[in-house]
Design an enzyme around this catalytic site. Structure first.
Site, PDB file in Angstrom:
ATOM      1  N   GLU A   1     -76.663  23.188  76.381  1.00  0.00           N
ATOM      2  CA  GLU A   1     -76.211  24.341  75.185  1.00  0.00           C
ATOM      3  C   GLU A   1     -77.093  23.844  74.032  1.00  0.00           C
ATOM      4  O   GLU A   1     -76.541  22.733  72.570  1.00  0.00           O
ATOM      5  CB  GLU A   1     -74.635  23.857  74.720  1.00  0.00           C
ATOM      6  CG  GLU A   1     -74.409  24.830  73.221  1.00  0.00           C
ATOM      7  CD  GLU A   1     -73.447  24.451  72.450  1.00  0.00           C
ATOM      8  OE1 GLU A   1     -73.636  24.509  71.558  1.00  0.00           O
ATOM      9  OE2 GLU A   1     -72.439  24.648  73.075  1.00  0.00           O
TER      10      GLU A   1
ATOM     11  N   HIS B   1     -70.412  30.940  72.713  1.00  0.00           N
ATOM     12  CA  HIS B   1     -70.388  30.226  71.553  1.00  0.00           C
ATOM     13  C   HIS B   1     -69.913  30.141  70.226  1.00  0.00           C
ATOM     14  O   HIS B   1     -69.635  31.482  70.073  1.00  0.00           O
ATOM     15  CB  HIS B   1     -72.310  30.157  71.567  1.00  0.00           C
ATOM     16  CG  HIS B   1     -72.323  28.612  70.400  1.00  0.00           C
ATOM     17  ND1 HIS B   1     -72.894  29.953  68.865  1.00  0.00           N
ATOM     18  CD2 HIS B   1     -73.208  27.463  70.907  1.00  0.00           C
ATOM     19  CE1 HIS B   1     -73.062  27.966  68.830  1.00  0.00           C
ATOM     20  NE2 HIS B   1     -73.411  27.170  69.524  1.00  0.00           N
TER      21      HIS B   1
ATOM     22  N   ASP C   1     -76.341  19.695  71.699  1.00  0.00           N
ATOM     23  CA  ASP C   1     -75.917  20.996  70.542  1.00  0.00           C
ATOM     24  C   ASP C   1     -77.157  19.966  70.097  1.00  0.00           C
ATOM     25  O   ASP C   1     -77.143  20.361  68.933  1.00  0.00           O
ATOM     26  CB  ASP C   1     -74.577  20.529  69.662  1.00  0.00           C
ATOM     27  CG  ASP C   1     -74.478  22.438  69.396  1.00  0.00           C
ATOM     28  OD1 ASP C   1     -74.748  22.900  69.312  1.00  0.00           O
ATOM     29  OD2 ASP C   1     -73.200  22.060  68.302  1.00  0.00           O
TER      30      ASP C   1
END
Length: 334
Positions: A7, A169, A293
């Protein structure tokens, strides 16, 4: 051991600049405030825009072999429909070019504009079949709407037909639910993000989406947005609190069974040993994937946290890379 981070964000100027202009010129908006964190001159903006230099340098320094990259939240979902569709196409072309430049280092999740469901379905088909993407991403609600609503089913049909995993998301909670969060700025990653995203996922389950689209695969980040902590309670309360006649469909399975069958999770921003171990115990080691992230979370810290978790080698391999290779169809290392 190969490390795939699942991600990881980027942005294009054509999306970033209008969001920054709106953030500067409009009253406080929770989603625009999030964009404003990537203001001009910040390291965050520089790293979001970069698809070649610093990104690869940080990957090399922290031992990340592959990033699965997607357009940063809120993507194109705050633009008018026609503009959003064009921007999604542009962003997907830009990322596809970067993947072509670095095929061993990058994979991608394609953007689409839910505001235009038919156009979104076409873009998903193009991205998956012509551009070689590994899945698609949506930033939860769009103007307060969710993908369980029938007008958005063409998007889910396209995901199932092309085998595209759908990464849901976060963004700030929808207009219907945001007010209580805003008093203490709780609408962002501290709490509102996971509340919004887990609600979206649960709407898909309770709305019978996985009976209609049984092969649809959904991925949730940030430790699964907390949903898998509730498995027994979801089943019990869904069974015990009957809805008014006709207000929700009868499900073929218990809610927890859809989570175990149709969902996978990533560890983005949540590479915390107790959370990772509980995810393995509750939904299985074959459903958990490493993520950072980037660039919102420190890459080195995330890698160190995952490395520190005492797990069997085969489980670590599954989380580091094998599950991502299978779920997102990322080619194994040659």
């Amino acid at each position: 051991m190969r490390r795939i981070a699942t991600e990881e964000a980027f942005v294009i100027p054509e999306v970033l600049r209008p969001m920054l202009d709106r953030a500067a010129g409009e009253p406080y908006d929770s989603d625009l405030f999030f964009w404003s964190k990537a203001a001009d001159g910040t390291p965050l903006q520089r790293r979001l825009l970069d698809l070649d230099d610093e990104r690869l340098q940080i990957m090399d320094e922290t031992g990340i072999d592959v990033q699965l990259i997607s357009l940063a939240s809120t993507g194109v979902q705050m633009f008018p429909a026609d503009e959003a569709t064009a921007l999604a196409t542009l962003a997907n072309d830009v990322l596809a070019d970067a993947i072509a430049r670095h095929p061993a280092r990058y994979a991608g999740l394609a953007s689409f504009a839910p505001q235009d469901p038919a156009g979104a379905a076409r873009e998903i088909e193009r991205a998956m079949t012509r551009l070689g993407y590994n899945g698609v991403i949506v930033n939860s609600h769009t103007n307060g709407d969710y993908l369980d609503q029938p007008e958005y089913w063409p998007i889910l049909e396209a995901c199932e037909a092309t085998g595209a995993p759908l990464y849901i998301h976060p963004r700030a909670p929808s207009p219907q639910m945001i007010a209580p969060y805003q008093a203490y700025t709780l609408e962002h990653a501290i709490w509102g993000f996971q509340a919004e995203t887990s609600l979206h996922a649960l709407r898909l389950i309770a709305g019978g989406i996985f009976d209609r689209f049984p092969r649809l695969q959904v991925v949730l980040g940030h430790g699964g947005e907390g949903l898998h902590y509730w498995l027994p309670r979801l089943d019990a309360m869904h069974a015990n609190f009957k809805a008014p006649e006709g207000s929700r469909p009868a499900l073929e399975l218990a809610p927890s069974e859809y989570i175990k069958r149709n969902f996978a999770i990533t560890t983005s921003g949540m590479n915390w040993g107790p959370a990772v171990r509980f995810a393995i115990e509750s939904i299985g080691a074959d459903k958990v994937m490493f993520a950072i992230d980037y660039p919102f979370v420190d890459s080195g810290k995330s890698v160190a946290e995952m490395e520190a978790i005492d797990l069997p080698a085969e489980v670590k391999a599954a989380i580091w890379h094998r599950n991502a290779e299978r779920i997102f169809n990322i080619a194994p290392k040659g």
